[in-house]
Design a protein around this motif. Structure first.
Motif, PDB file in Angstrom:
ATOM      1  N   UNK A 118      39.750  27.248  47.640  1.00 53.75           N
ATOM      2  CA  UNK A 118      39.947  28.534  48.287  1.00 53.75           C
ATOM      3  C   UNK A 118      38.564  29.099  48.565  1.00 53.75           C
ATOM      4  N   UNK A 119      38.237  29.192  49.836  1.00 59.03           N
ATOM      5  CA  UNK A 119      36.920  29.686  50.256  1.00 59.03           C
ATOM      6  C   UNK A 119      37.098  31.094  50.800  1.00 59.03           C
ATOM      7  N   UNK A 120      36.334  32.039  50.252  1.00 57.26           N
ATOM      8  CA  UNK A 120      36.391  33.426  50.675  1.00 57.26           C
ATOM      9  C   UNK A 120      35.050  33.781  51.292  1.00 57.26           C
ATOM     10  N   UNK A 121      35.044  34.004  52.592  1.00 52.95           N
ATOM     11  CA  UNK A 121      33.832  34.403  53.294  1.00 52.95           C
ATOM     12  C   UNK A 121      33.870  35.916  53.481  1.00 52.95           C
ATOM     13  N   UNK A 122      32.863  36.600  52.952  1.00 48.72           N
ATOM     14  CA  UNK A 122      32.842  38.055  53.024  1.00 48.72           C
ATOM     15  C   UNK A 122      31.414  38.564  53.016  1.00 48.72           C
ATOM     16  N   UNK A 123      31.240  39.761  53.551  1.00 52.12           N
ATOM     17  CA  UNK A 123      29.951  40.432  53.489  1.00 52.12           C
ATOM     18  C   UNK A 123      29.888  41.394  52.313  1.00 52.12           C
ATOM     19  N   UNK A 124      31.005  41.522  51.618  1.00 54.31           N
ATOM     20  CA  UNK A 124      31.102  42.431  50.489  1.00 54.31           C
ATOM     21  C   UNK A 124      30.638  41.720  49.223  1.00 54.31           C
ATOM     22  N   UNK A 125      29.455  42.054  48.741  1.00 53.41           N
ATOM     23  CA  UNK A 125      28.914  41.390  47.554  1.00 53.41           C
ATOM     24  C   UNK A 125      29.561  41.884  46.268  1.00 53.41           C
ATOM     25  N   UNK A 126      30.351  42.941  46.355  1.00 47.23           N
ATOM     26  CA  UNK A 126      31.023  43.478  45.178  1.00 47.23           C
ATOM     27  C   UNK A 126      32.409  42.872  44.982  1.00 47.23           C
ATOM     28  N   UNK A 127      32.685  41.815  45.686  1.00 45.69           N
ATOM     29  CA  UNK A 127      33.999  41.181  45.617  1.00 45.69           C
ATOM     30  C   UNK A 127      34.194  40.578  44.221  1.00 45.69           C
ATOM     31  N   UNK A 128      35.355  40.807  43.633  1.00 43.00           N
ATOM     32  CA  UNK A 128      35.624  40.351  42.276  1.00 43.00           C
ATOM     33  C   UNK A 128      36.333  39.000  42.305  1.00 43.00           C
ATOM     34  N   UNK A 129      35.563  37.951  42.093  1.00 38.29           N
ATOM     35  CA  UNK A 129      36.140  36.610  42.044  1.00 38.29           C
ATOM     36  C   UNK A 129      36.925  36.403  40.750  1.00 38.29           C
ATOM     37  N   UNK A 130      36.491  37.040  39.665  1.00 40.94           N
ATOM     38  CA  UNK A 130      37.200  36.911  38.388  1.00 40.94           C
ATOM     39  C   UNK A 130      38.604  37.488  38.473  1.00 40.94           C
ATOM     40  N   UNK A 131      38.749  38.599  39.170  1.00 37.01           N
ATOM     41  CA  UNK A 131      40.070  39.203  39.344  1.00 37.01           C
ATOM     42  C   UNK A 131      40.964  38.298  40.179  1.00 37.01           C
ATOM     43  N   UNK A 132      40.406  37.711  41.222  1.00 38.80           N
ATOM     44  CA  UNK A 132      41.161  36.788  42.068  1.00 38.80           C
ATOM     45  C   UNK A 132      41.627  35.571  41.276  1.00 38.80           C
ATOM     46  N   UNK A 133      40.746  34.998  40.470  1.00 39.41           N
ATOM     47  CA  UNK A 133      41.104  33.823  39.675  1.00 39.41           C
ATOM     48  C   UNK A 133      42.158  34.172  38.638  1.00 39.41           C
ATOM     49  N   UNK A 134      42.059  35.342  38.035  1.00 33.93           N
ATOM     50  CA  UNK A 134      43.067  35.736  37.051  1.00 33.93           C
ATOM     51  C   UNK A 134      44.440  35.906  37.699  1.00 33.93           C
ATOM     52  N   UNK A 135      44.480  36.361  38.944  1.00 35.59           N
ATOM     53  CA  UNK A 135      45.760  36.461  39.658  1.00 35.59           C
ATOM     54  C   UNK A 135      46.303  35.085  40.015  1.00 35.59           C
ATOM     55  N   UNK A 136      45.411  34.169  40.385  1.00 34.21           N
ATOM     56  CA  UNK A 136      45.849  32.806  40.716  1.00 34.21           C
ATOM     57  C   UNK A 136      46.413  32.118  39.480  1.00 34.21           C
ATOM     58  N   UNK A 137      45.813  32.352  38.328  1.00 33.04           N
ATOM     59  CA  UNK A 137      46.273  31.723  37.085  1.00 33.04           C
ATOM     60  C   UNK A 137      47.642  32.240  36.638  1.00 33.04           C
ATOM     61  N   UNK A 138      48.098  33.355  37.188  1.00 35.78           N
ATOM     62  CA  UNK A 138      49.424  33.870  36.858  1.00 35.78           C
ATOM     63  C   UNK A 138      50.533  33.095  37.560  1.00 35.78           C
ATOM     64  N   UNK A 139      50.181  32.301  38.551  1.00 37.27           N
ATOM     65  CA  UNK A 139      51.167  31.442  39.224  1.00 37.27           C
ATOM     66  C   UNK A 139      51.522  30.318  38.263  1.00 37.27           C
ATOM     67  N   UNK A 140      52.794  30.146  37.972  1.00 40.75           N
ATOM     68  CA  UNK A 140      53.208  29.190  36.940  1.00 40.75           C
ATOM     69  C   UNK A 140      52.938  27.740  37.327  1.00 40.75           C
ATOM     70  N   UNK A 141      52.923  27.418  38.612  1.00 42.96           N
ATOM     71  CA  UNK A 141      52.694  26.044  39.051  1.00 42.96           C
ATOM     72  C   UNK A 141      51.215  25.669  39.050  1.00 42.96           C
ATOM     73  N   UNK A 142      50.328  26.630  38.917  1.00 44.35           N
ATOM     74  CA  UNK A 142      48.890  26.365  38.904  1.00 44.35           C
ATOM     75  C   UNK A 142      48.478  25.962  37.496  1.00 44.35           C
ATOM     76  N   UNK A 143      47.841  24.812  37.397  1.00 43.28           N
ATOM     77  CA  UNK A 143      47.379  24.318  36.097  1.00 43.28           C
ATOM     78  C   UNK A 143      46.134  25.080  35.672  1.00 43.28           C
ATOM     79  N   UNK A 144      45.133  25.135  36.543  1.00 41.44           N
ATOM     80  CA  UNK A 144      43.923  25.903  36.264  1.00 41.44           C
ATOM     81  C   UNK A 144      43.233  26.251  37.572  1.00 41.44           C
ATOM     82  N   UNK A 145      42.391  27.254  37.504  1.00 42.99           N
ATOM     83  CA  UNK A 145      41.578  27.673  38.645  1.00 42.99           C
ATOM     84  C   UNK A 145      40.246  28.162  38.099  1.00 42.99           C
ATOM     85  N   UNK A 146      39.182  27.869  38.826  1.00 44.77           N
ATOM     86  CA  UNK A 146      37.859  28.273  38.371  1.00 44.77           C
ATOM     87  C   UNK A 146      36.926  28.403  39.560  1.00 44.77           C
TER      88      UNK A 146
END
Length: 162
Positions: A118-146
């Motif tokens: 998952x590639x996120x292209x943005x000009x916003x340097x305050x983007x929270x990748x940790x929050x995005x990964x924590x939401x992805x990990x809530x998907x039951x079919x996802x084994x891991x995301x980092x």
């Protein structure tokens, strides 16, 4: 004699984040689950990622979502592609027999175990990748995301989607 110098400090580096996802799902199902969990609107891109190999072309499915409010572009691309390679078994008889063999190719060979990027292209340097990964990990079919450091990838040219 006068010498001219070019100063390359004026170029901006495009900011983007890269997230690796382990999930053994079809690409359309992964895009659907990310749409539901992250409230995105992935749709199949007109052009998939094509990597030219020696004898055939490897095609990796790609989904894209452009968030105009946050000035961000999300791209979901599958890391694995199933190709067929012809294996020639030579016989000393009158006929030679050739068979095909299935081979799994990777878009980024250094990360063979990763199923999706998952590639996120943005000009916003305050983007929270940790929050995005924590939401992805809530998907039951996802084994891991980092998060993946872009600078450590040798085949980074494969992540340029244009």
């Amino acid at each position: 004699m006068a010498t001219n110098k070019l100063v390359l400090d004026n170029f901006e580096i495009d900011a983007f984040f890269l997230c690796a996802i382990h999930a053994s799902l079809p690409s359309y199902k992964m895009a659907f689950l990310l749409n539901r969990q992250l409230e995105l609107k992935f749709s199949r891109a007109k052009n998939d990622v094509e990597v030219l190999a020696r004898k055939n072309t490897e095609i990796y499915p790609r989904y894209i979502f452009e968030d105009e409010q946050n000035y961000a572009t999300f791209t979901l691309v599958k890391n694995k592609c199933l190709t067929y390679q012809e294996v020639c078994a030579t016989n000393n008889d009158l006929f030679t027999e050739s068979t095909t063999q299935q081979i799994i190719k990777n878009l980024i060979p250094e990360l063979k175990n990763v199923d999706y990027f998952l590639k996120i292209e943005t000009d916003n340097f305050n983007y929270s990748l940790k929050l995005l990964i924590s939401k992805i990990l809530k998907i039951t079919q996802v084994i891991t995301a980092f998060a993946v450091d872009y600078e450590t990838i040798k085949s980074k040219n494969n992540l340029i989607f244009e």
